[in-house]
Design an enzyme around this catalytic site. Structure first.
Site, PDB file in Angstrom:
ATOM      1  CE  LYS A  74      -4.139  -1.829   2.388  1.00  0.00           C
ATOM      2  NZ  LYS A  74      -5.082  -1.454   1.394  1.00  0.00           N
ATOM      3  NE  ARG A 110      10.916  -5.242  27.384  1.00  0.00           N
ATOM      4  CZ  ARG A 110      10.321  -4.209  26.256  1.00  0.00           C
ATOM      5  NH1 ARG A 110       9.662  -3.255  26.675  1.00  0.00           N
ATOM      6  NH2 ARG A 110      10.387  -4.704  25.146  1.00  0.00           N
ATOM      7  CG  ASP A 126       6.332  -4.436  18.682  1.00  0.00           C
ATOM      8  OD1 ASP A 126       6.175  -5.449  19.229  1.00  0.00           O
ATOM      9  OD2 ASP A 126       7.532  -3.748  18.952  1.00  0.00           O
ATOM     10  NE  ARG A 159       0.744   2.562  22.565  1.00  0.00           N
ATOM     11  CZ  ARG A 159       1.521   1.702  23.196  1.00  0.00           C
ATOM     12  NH1 ARG A 159       2.750   1.802  23.389  1.00  0.00           N
ATOM     13  NH2 ARG A 159       0.833   0.627  23.723  1.00  0.00           N
ATOM     14  CG  HIS A 174       4.604   4.131  17.449  1.00  0.00           C
ATOM     15  ND1 HIS A 174       5.199   3.451  18.442  1.00  0.00           N
ATOM     16  CD2 HIS A 174       5.821   4.671  16.909  1.00  0.00           C
ATOM     17  CE1 HIS A 174       6.657   3.309  18.502  1.00  0.00           C
ATOM     18  NE2 HIS A 174       6.847   4.455  17.495  1.00  0.00           N
ATOM     19  CD  GLU A 193       4.652  -0.257  16.994  1.00  0.00           C
ATOM     20  OE1 GLU A 193       4.306  -0.351  17.927  1.00  0.00           O
ATOM     21  OE2 GLU A 193       6.113  -0.518  16.504  1.00  0.00           O
ATOM     22  CB  ALA A 205      14.699   6.322  16.760  1.00  0.00           C
TER      23      ALA A 205
HETATM   24  P1  0O2 Z   1      12.423  -3.306  17.747  1.00  0.00           P
HETATM   25  O1  0O2 Z   1      13.792  -3.356  17.369  1.00  0.00           O
HETATM   26  O2  0O2 Z   1      11.736  -2.258  16.960  1.00  0.00           O
HETATM   27  O3  0O2 Z   1      11.551  -4.423  17.613  1.00  0.00           O
HETATM   28  P2  0O2 Z   1       7.679  -1.214  24.679  1.00  0.00           P
HETATM   29  O4  0O2 Z   1       7.030  -1.808  25.796  1.00  0.00           O
HETATM   30  O5  0O2 Z   1       8.139   0.383  24.857  1.00  0.00           O
HETATM   31  O6  0O2 Z   1       8.857  -2.084  24.026  1.00  0.00           O
HETATM   32  P3  0O2 Z   1       5.104  -1.011  23.375  1.00  0.00           P
HETATM   33  O7  0O2 Z   1       4.603  -0.546  24.746  1.00  0.00           O
HETATM   34  O8  0O2 Z   1       4.624  -2.393  22.717  1.00  0.00           O
HETATM   35  O9  0O2 Z   1       6.857  -1.223  23.352  1.00  0.00           O
HETATM   36  O10 0O2 Z   1       5.041   0.014  22.365  1.00  0.00           O
HETATM   37  P4  0O2 Z   1       5.886   1.435  22.013  1.00  0.00           P
HETATM   38  O11 0O2 Z   1       6.082   2.216  23.036  1.00  0.00           O
HETATM   39  O12 0O2 Z   1       4.891   2.133  20.723  1.00  0.00           O
HETATM   40  O13 0O2 Z   1       7.284   0.877  21.260  1.00  0.00           O
HETATM   41  C1  0O2 Z   1       7.380  -0.175  20.503  1.00  0.00           C
HETATM   42  C2  0O2 Z   1       8.451   0.159  19.338  1.00  0.00           C
HETATM   43  O14 0O2 Z   1       8.535   1.580  19.355  1.00  0.00           O
HETATM   44  C3  0O2 Z   1       9.830  -0.337  19.898  1.00  0.00           C
HETATM   45  O15 0O2 Z   1      10.073  -1.724  19.613  1.00  0.00           O
HETATM   46  C4  0O2 Z   1      10.611   0.396  18.966  1.00  0.00           C
HETATM   47  O16 0O2 Z   1      10.993  -0.159  17.615  1.00  0.00           O
HETATM   48  C5  0O2 Z   1      10.061   1.785  18.961  1.00  0.00           C
HETATM   49  N1  0O2 Z   1      10.352   2.735  20.285  1.00  0.00           N
HETATM   50  C6  0O2 Z   1       9.559   2.899  21.313  1.00  0.00           C
HETATM   51  N2  0O2 Z   1      10.224   3.707  22.051  1.00  0.00           N
HETATM   52  C7  0O2 Z   1      11.502   3.904  21.696  1.00  0.00           C
HETATM   53  C8  0O2 Z   1      12.568   4.433  22.212  1.00  0.00           C
HETATM   54  O17 0O2 Z   1      12.588   5.171  23.406  1.00  0.00           O
HETATM   55  N3  0O2 Z   1      13.762   4.333  21.379  1.00  0.00           N
HETATM   56  C9  0O2 Z   1      13.862   3.851  20.244  1.00  0.00           C
HETATM   57  N4  0O2 Z   1      15.126   3.766  19.715  1.00  0.00           N
HETATM   58  N5  0O2 Z   1      12.693   3.184  19.564  1.00  0.00           N
HETATM   59  C10 0O2 Z   1      11.670   3.171  20.359  1.00  0.00           C
HETATM   60  P5  0O2 Z   1      10.986  -2.485  20.128  1.00  0.00           P
HETATM   61  O18 0O2 Z   1      10.336  -3.899  20.539  1.00  0.00           O
HETATM   62  O19 0O2 Z   1      11.525  -1.960  21.426  1.00  0.00           O
HETATM   63  O20 0O2 Z   1      12.266  -2.580  19.253  1.00  0.00           O
END
Ligand code: 0O2
Length: 283
Positions: A74, A110, A126, A159, A174, A193, A205
């Site tokens: 898409k 976690r 995600d 988000r 997000h 996601e 990031a």
């Molecule tokens: P990867 O390597 O992308 O798989 P969380 O509990 O914070 O891990 P949640 O609550 O499910 O995740 O959702 P959120 O906060 O929307 O964040 C999910 C993804 O957003 C993360 O996946 C990162 O890709 C990105 N992200 C969120 N917060 C941060 C941050 O502070 N720094 C960076 N660099 N990325 C962020 P993963 O699984 O952590 O990583």
């Protein structure tokens, strides 16, 4: 139309329609133990039901892969259309990834997630991720609107870490979205996601991610402070670029009025090629 769902053995909600899906749910897989897959570097999956588990895991992940590919398609269509039919393109880059089993296990810990596909599907949102980078913040929201206004895309959650950045400075938009995937035995809605961000946000990031990977939980305070400063700088850069972009676009638009004014006066008309170059610079 009211949508009715069953949850199948792989934890995916399956939409029930009279014509497409009304059959029995899949068999129940054994208690999920991803560690058993990961701990087999020899690749020998032939023992203790591990083969069945591996098959179930592959099927579970494939649905996410298909959903992810639909979203990428898409977005690629939008990017190509802009490339060929418009002067500017809001999409700089599209990338995607499926979460690897290690990362799923880590997040299961976690999120206090049970060892079932159902629980993973519910709590780890995600598993399939698509990332879009744009030049400008306005492009981020534009692409979000273009994607989520499509009739088969359902927004599950948004988000907005751009309006409301994380305390460490992380910014991105997000969107948890659901797309239908049509399998041989029916339609399944798949959660993907989508992270949308500017190039500056993405630069920040990825550096932050590398630093956390390197230091694990022990990132020195000086680096955390430096990252926060860098995040603020990236925010300012985005704001400045957006302003310049808007100014250059406006300059392009004003040129018609200016041309008109000038054509009535004695001053020479502005050069069309120059205005065109300015417009490109701002796009
Ligand atoms: P990867 O390597 O992308 O798989 P969380 O509990 O914070 O891990 P949640 O609550 O499910 O995740 O959702 P959120 O906060 O929307 O964040 C999910 C993804 O957003 C993360 O996946 C990162 O890709 C990105 N992200 C969120 N917060 C941060 C941050 O502070 N720094 C960076 N660099 N990325 C962020 P993963 O699984 O952590 O990583």
């Amino acid at each position: 139309m009211q949508r009715r769902y069953d949850t199948d053995a792989l934890g995916t909600r399956r939409r029930r329609t009279s014509s497409v899906y009304s059959g029995p749910v899949d068999h129940k897989p054994a208690q999920l133990d991803l560690g058993r897959l990961i701990d087999r570097p020899d690749g020998d999956f032939s023992h203790d039901g591990v083969q069945q588990l591996r098959q179930d895991f592959t099927r579970f992940m494939m649905r996410y892969k298909f959903g992810m590919e639909e979203i990428v398609t898409k977005l690629s269509i939008l990017r190509d259309e802009f490339e060929h039919l418009h002067e500017t393109n809001p999409i700089e880059n599209i990338s995607s990834r499926l979460k690897n089993p290690d990362s799923i296990l880590e997040k299961m810990g976690r999120k206090e997630c049970d060892s079932t596909f159902e629980s993973i599907a519910e709590k780890i949102t995600d598993v399939a991720g698509v990332r879009v980078t744009c030049s400008f913040v306005s492009d981020v929201y534009h692409v979000f609107d273009l994607l989520t206004s499509q009739s088969d895309v359902v927004i599950v959650e948004v988000r907005d870490y751009i309006t409301d950045p994380k305390p460490n400075g992380y910014r991105s938009l997000h969107a948890l979205i659901e797309v239908p995937v049509y399998l041989s035995d029916g339609e399944v809605p798949v959660l993907v996601e989508v992270q949308l961000r500017t190039i500056a946000m993405d630069f920040w990031a990825s550096l932050e991610h590398k630093i956390h990977y390197k230091y694990r939980e022990d990132v020195p305070q000086s680096l955390l402070d430096g990252l926060k400063d860098a995040a603020d700088t990236a925010t300012e850069l985005d704001a400045t670029m957006e302003r310049l972009h808007a100014e250059v676009k406006t300059a392009g638009q004003l040129s018609a009025g200016l041309k008109d004014e000038l054509s009535r006066g004695t001053v020479a008309l502005p050069d069309d090629a120059f205005v065109e170059r300015l417009k490109r610079l701002g796009s």
